[in-house]
Design a protein around this motif. Structure first.
Motif, PDB file in Angstrom:
ATOM      1  N   THR A   6     -52.541  -7.016  14.639  1.00  0.00           N
ATOM      2  CA  THR A   6     -52.789  -8.208  15.454  1.00  0.00           C
ATOM      3  C   THR A   6     -54.068  -8.909  15.016  1.00  0.00           C
ATOM      4  O   THR A   6     -54.151 -10.141  15.057  1.00  0.00           O
ATOM      5  CB  THR A   6     -52.855  -7.851  16.952  1.00  0.00           C
ATOM      6  N   HIS A   7     -55.062  -8.133  14.573  1.00  0.00           N
ATOM      7  CA  HIS A   7     -56.259  -8.753  13.994  1.00  0.00           C
ATOM      8  C   HIS A   7     -55.889  -9.618  12.794  1.00  0.00           C
ATOM      9  O   HIS A   7     -56.338 -10.765  12.668  1.00  0.00           O
ATOM     10  CB  HIS A   7     -57.259  -7.674  13.573  1.00  0.00           C
ATOM     11  N   THR A   8     -55.044  -9.081  11.924  1.00  0.00           N
ATOM     12  CA  THR A   8     -54.634  -9.811  10.725  1.00  0.00           C
ATOM     13  C   THR A   8     -53.941 -11.115  11.084  1.00  0.00           C
ATOM     14  O   THR A   8     -54.200 -12.164  10.468  1.00  0.00           O
ATOM     15  CB  THR A   8     -53.691  -8.922   9.878  1.00  0.00           C
ATOM     16  N   LEU A   9     -53.084 -11.089  12.090  1.00  0.00           N
ATOM     17  CA  LEU A   9     -52.376 -12.309  12.500  1.00  0.00           C
ATOM     18  C   LEU A   9     -53.336 -13.339  13.094  1.00  0.00           C
ATOM     19  O   LEU A   9     -53.179 -14.542  12.870  1.00  0.00           O
ATOM     20  CB  LEU A   9     -51.276 -11.953  13.500  1.00  0.00           C
TER      21      LEU A   9
ATOM     22  N   GLN B 141     -62.475 -18.481   0.379  1.00  0.00           N
ATOM     23  CA  GLN B 141     -63.723 -18.504   1.147  1.00  0.00           C
ATOM     24  C   GLN B 141     -63.457 -18.640   2.643  1.00  0.00           C
ATOM     25  O   GLN B 141     -64.216 -18.126   3.470  1.00  0.00           O
ATOM     26  CB  GLN B 141     -64.612 -19.643   0.665  1.00  0.00           C
ATOM     27  N   ILE B 142     -62.390 -19.328   3.003  1.00  0.00           N
ATOM     28  CA  ILE B 142     -62.040 -19.477   4.415  1.00  0.00           C
ATOM     29  C   ILE B 142     -61.818 -18.115   5.061  1.00  0.00           C
ATOM     30  O   ILE B 142     -62.218 -17.884   6.204  1.00  0.00           O
ATOM     31  CB  ILE B 142     -60.773 -20.354   4.577  1.00  0.00           C
ATOM     32  N   ILE B 143     -61.192 -17.184   4.333  1.00  0.00           N
ATOM     33  CA  ILE B 143     -60.826 -15.896   4.923  1.00  0.00           C
ATOM     34  C   ILE B 143     -62.066 -15.127   5.345  1.00  0.00           C
ATOM     35  O   ILE B 143     -62.074 -14.480   6.408  1.00  0.00           O
ATOM     36  CB  ILE B 143     -59.988 -15.046   3.951  1.00  0.00           C
ATOM     37  N   ARG B 144     -63.115 -15.187   4.552  1.00  0.00           N
ATOM     38  CA  ARG B 144     -64.325 -14.441   4.900  1.00  0.00           C
ATOM     39  C   ARG B 144     -64.871 -14.888   6.248  1.00  0.00           C
ATOM     40  O   ARG B 144     -65.267 -14.064   7.077  1.00  0.00           O
ATOM     41  CB  ARG B 144     -65.399 -14.611   3.815  1.00  0.00           C
TER      42      ARG B 144
ATOM     43  N   LEU C  17     -59.028 -29.189   6.560  1.00  0.00           N
ATOM     44  CA  LEU C  17     -59.760 -29.543   5.339  1.00  0.00           C
ATOM     45  C   LEU C  17     -58.819 -29.954   4.209  1.00  0.00           C
ATOM     46  O   LEU C  17     -59.271 -30.226   3.091  1.00  0.00           O
ATOM     47  CB  LEU C  17     -60.614 -28.351   4.888  1.00  0.00           C
ATOM     48  N   GLN C  18     -57.524 -30.021   4.491  1.00  0.00           N
ATOM     49  CA  GLN C  18     -56.497 -30.390   3.514  1.00  0.00           C
ATOM     50  C   GLN C  18     -56.509 -29.442   2.308  1.00  0.00           C
ATOM     51  O   GLN C  18     -56.381 -29.861   1.161  1.00  0.00           O
ATOM     52  CB  GLN C  18     -56.673 -31.839   3.057  1.00  0.00           C
ATOM     53  N   LEU C  19     -56.655 -28.154   2.613  1.00  0.00           N
ATOM     54  CA  LEU C  19     -56.567 -27.117   1.593  1.00  0.00           C
ATOM     55  C   LEU C  19     -55.201 -26.447   1.672  1.00  0.00           C
ATOM     56  O   LEU C  19     -54.390 -26.778   2.539  1.00  0.00           O
ATOM     57  CB  LEU C  19     -57.695 -26.106   1.787  1.00  0.00           C
ATOM     58  N   ASN C  20     -54.929 -25.523   0.780  1.00  0.00           N
ATOM     59  CA  ASN C  20     -53.587 -24.953   0.649  1.00  0.00           C
ATOM     60  C   ASN C  20     -53.354 -23.887   1.720  1.00  0.00           C
ATOM     61  O   ASN C  20     -53.880 -22.777   1.636  1.00  0.00           O
ATOM     62  CB  ASN C  20     -53.419 -24.354  -0.754  1.00  0.00           C
ATOM     63  N   GLU C  21     -52.547 -24.215   2.717  1.00  0.00           N
ATOM     64  CA  GLU C  21     -52.260 -23.282   3.807  1.00  0.00           C
ATOM     65  C   GLU C  21     -51.498 -22.054   3.334  1.00  0.00           C
ATOM     66  O   GLU C  21     -51.694 -20.950   3.852  1.00  0.00           O
ATOM     67  CB  GLU C  21     -51.447 -23.969   4.905  1.00  0.00           C
ATOM     68  N   ASP C  22     -50.612 -22.224   2.367  1.00  0.00           N
ATOM     69  CA  ASP C  22     -49.815 -21.085   1.899  1.00  0.00           C
ATOM     70  C   ASP C  22     -50.707 -20.045   1.230  1.00  0.00           C
ATOM     71  O   ASP C  22     -50.556 -18.837   1.473  1.00  0.00           O
ATOM     72  CB  ASP C  22     -48.743 -21.556   0.926  1.00  0.00           C
ATOM     73  N   LEU C  23     -51.619 -20.483   0.397  1.00  0.00           N
ATOM     74  CA  LEU C  23     -52.560 -19.557  -0.239  1.00  0.00           C
ATOM     75  C   LEU C  23     -53.451 -18.912   0.813  1.00  0.00           C
ATOM     76  O   LEU C  23     -53.675 -17.686   0.785  1.00  0.00           O
ATOM     77  CB  LEU C  23     -53.407 -20.298  -1.276  1.00  0.00           C
ATOM     78  N   THR C  24     -53.937 -19.708   1.741  1.00  0.00           N
ATOM     79  CA  THR C  24     -54.796 -19.199   2.807  1.00  0.00           C
ATOM     80  C   THR C  24     -54.083 -18.133   3.616  1.00  0.00           C
ATOM     81  O   THR C  24     -54.640 -17.071   3.920  1.00  0.00           O
ATOM     82  CB  THR C  24     -55.229 -20.347   3.735  1.00  0.00           C
ATOM     83  N   GLU C  25     -52.837 -18.384   3.962  1.00  0.00           N
ATOM     84  CA  GLU C  25     -52.068 -17.431   4.766  1.00  0.00           C
ATOM     85  C   GLU C  25     -51.806 -16.146   3.990  1.00  0.00           C
ATOM     86  O   GLU C  25     -51.914 -15.046   4.541  1.00  0.00           O
ATOM     87  CB  GLU C  25     -50.748 -18.059   5.204  1.00  0.00           C
TER      88      GLU C  25
ATOM     89  N   ALA D 180     -55.141 -14.979  10.281  1.00  0.00           N
ATOM     90  CA  ALA D 180     -54.263 -15.922   9.585  1.00  0.00           C
ATOM     91  C   ALA D 180     -54.183 -17.252  10.315  1.00  0.00           C
ATOM     92  O   ALA D 180     -54.201 -18.325   9.687  1.00  0.00           O
ATOM     93  CB  ALA D 180     -52.871 -15.318   9.422  1.00  0.00           C
ATOM     94  N   GLN D 181     -54.097 -17.214  11.636  1.00  0.00           N
ATOM     95  CA  GLN D 181     -53.968 -18.465  12.386  1.00  0.00           C
ATOM     96  C   GLN D 181     -55.263 -19.266  12.379  1.00  0.00           C
ATOM     97  O   GLN D 181     -55.249 -20.488  12.239  1.00  0.00           O
ATOM     98  CB  GLN D 181     -53.524 -18.166  13.818  1.00  0.00           C
ATOM     99  N   ILE D 182     -56.402 -18.581  12.513  1.00  0.00           N
ATOM    100  CA  ILE D 182     -57.683 -19.282  12.445  1.00  0.00           C
ATOM    101  C   ILE D 182     -57.870 -19.884  11.048  1.00  0.00           C
ATOM    102  O   ILE D 182     -58.286 -21.042  10.900  1.00  0.00           O
ATOM    103  CB  ILE D 182     -58.838 -18.311  12.781  1.00  0.00           C
TER     104      ILE D 182
END
Length: 336
Positions: free
Chosen positions: A82-85, A180-183, A98-106, A88-90
């Motif tokens: 659930t933490h991982t999910l 960088q978003i993930i961190r 920021l108009q970055l790639n959501e698929d890569l981010t997810e 992913a949503q944040i």
């Protein structure tokens, strides 16, 4: 309507050029995979990586791995899954704004904790102490997707996803903005859901958080997450970041949680038992390599016995680690 080969994927890649900003990582410009593969007819390479992670065994095991509270009896405490999910949503919210790639981010979000041990960071510290080669969950997550999944074949993910997973906690920053978003999304998620779980457990109350921090960051979990996300969006350009003031406030909140929750004997009272259990499991298998499943015996011959035992234990869920411990050290009573 007849669909031409690769037409859907090519359209998706073309749409990225219209939707995403010039700082985004475009699927068509990926550095690719360690083993070259033919492109998918429908999915971009990053969509494909996301799907591979979701369908992996390591991802499914996250539902039975500790986040903060060890083996909670309630249904609403977070697990590693659930933490991982939530991460992913944040992360997707920030990427979209920021108009970055959501698929890569997810994809990076969903894979970032695949290498986490049973019993949370206590398990990570235990393996790091036991193994001379060291153990860090972010490195183990990359090892999972490169080697441990699919009986040694790995998931063969793109370089961008693996780099984002590796760099999500410490050290060098990811070379993509999506990574960088993930961190920062990871930090936003865990600090707020840990507060929520601690309140549910009766360890603290919302009002225990210093008023100055609540006034700065938000009076509730929802307000804090929203304000932190907005601050990241408004202060990110060539780098994903919070404003200086917000980051100082976040670190002050983390210091508060370190005292109130992360080192609280009420929360961590059972961790010593979990660590002892992993130490005993490790001690057994390092002396009985042949008793591990066949794939880990093979790893022992390739990468060394310590690495193989760490791989085996790190992949265990909390429940499975307990089952293994019982089978090794708890006597079975004779049944009539």
């Amino acid at each position: 309507m007849k669909i031409l080969d690769n037409s859907i994927r090519l359209l998706a890649e073309k749409n990225e050029k219209y939707i995403l900003c010039d700082k985004a990582c475009f699927a068509c410009n990926s550095k690719g995979r360690a083993r070259e593969e033919a492109p998918d007819a429908v999915r971009t390479c990053f969509q494909r990586d996301r799907d591979r992670i979701i369908h992996s065994q390591s991802f499914r095991r996250l539902k039975h791995k500790t986040q903060v509270f060890l083996a909670p009896s309630g249904d609403h405490y977070r697990t590693r899954l659930t933490h991982t999910l939530e991460v992913a949503q944040i992360a997707r919210t920030i990427a979209r704004a920021l108009q970055l790639n959501e698929d890569l981010t997810e994809a990076i979000s969903l894979g970032h904790d695949l290498g986490h041990t049973p019993f949370g960071h206590a398990g990570e510290r235990a393996l790091d102490k036991l193994c001379d080669c060291g153990f860090r969950h972010y490195e183990q997550s990359v090892r999972v997707v490169e080697k441990l999944e699919k009986n040694g074949r790995g998931l063969n993910l793109t370089d961008e996803v693996k780099n984002g997973i590796l760099c999500h906690t410490k050290g060098e920053e990811a070379y993509t903005l999506e990574g960088q978003i993930i961190r920062i999304a990871d930090k936003i998620a865990y600090i707020n859901h840990d507060i929520d779980d601690a309140i549910r457990a009766g360890v603290m109350e919302e009002e225990d958080i210093p008023l100055s921090l609540r006034m700065q960051l938000g009076m509730t979990k929802s307000e804090r997450i929203n304000n932190m996300v907005l601050d990241v969006i408004h202060n990110s350009s060539d780098k994903i970041r919070m404003s200086n003031d917000f980051y100082v406030g976040f670190m002050d909140l983390h210091d508060f949680m370190f005292t109130a929750v992360y080192t609280n004997p009420v929360c961590k009272g059972e961790e010593g038992k979990a660590v002892n259990m992993l130490e005993m499991i490790y001690s057994y298998y390092i002396k009985h390599i042949e008793s591990m499943p066949e794939e880990f015996v093979k790893i022992a011959s390739q990468d060394g016995e310590e690495r193989a035992v760490c791989d085996y234990i790190a992949g265990m869920s909390d429940n499975y680690a307990l089952k293994v411990f019982n089978s090794l050290y708890v006597p079975s009573f004779w049944l009539d």
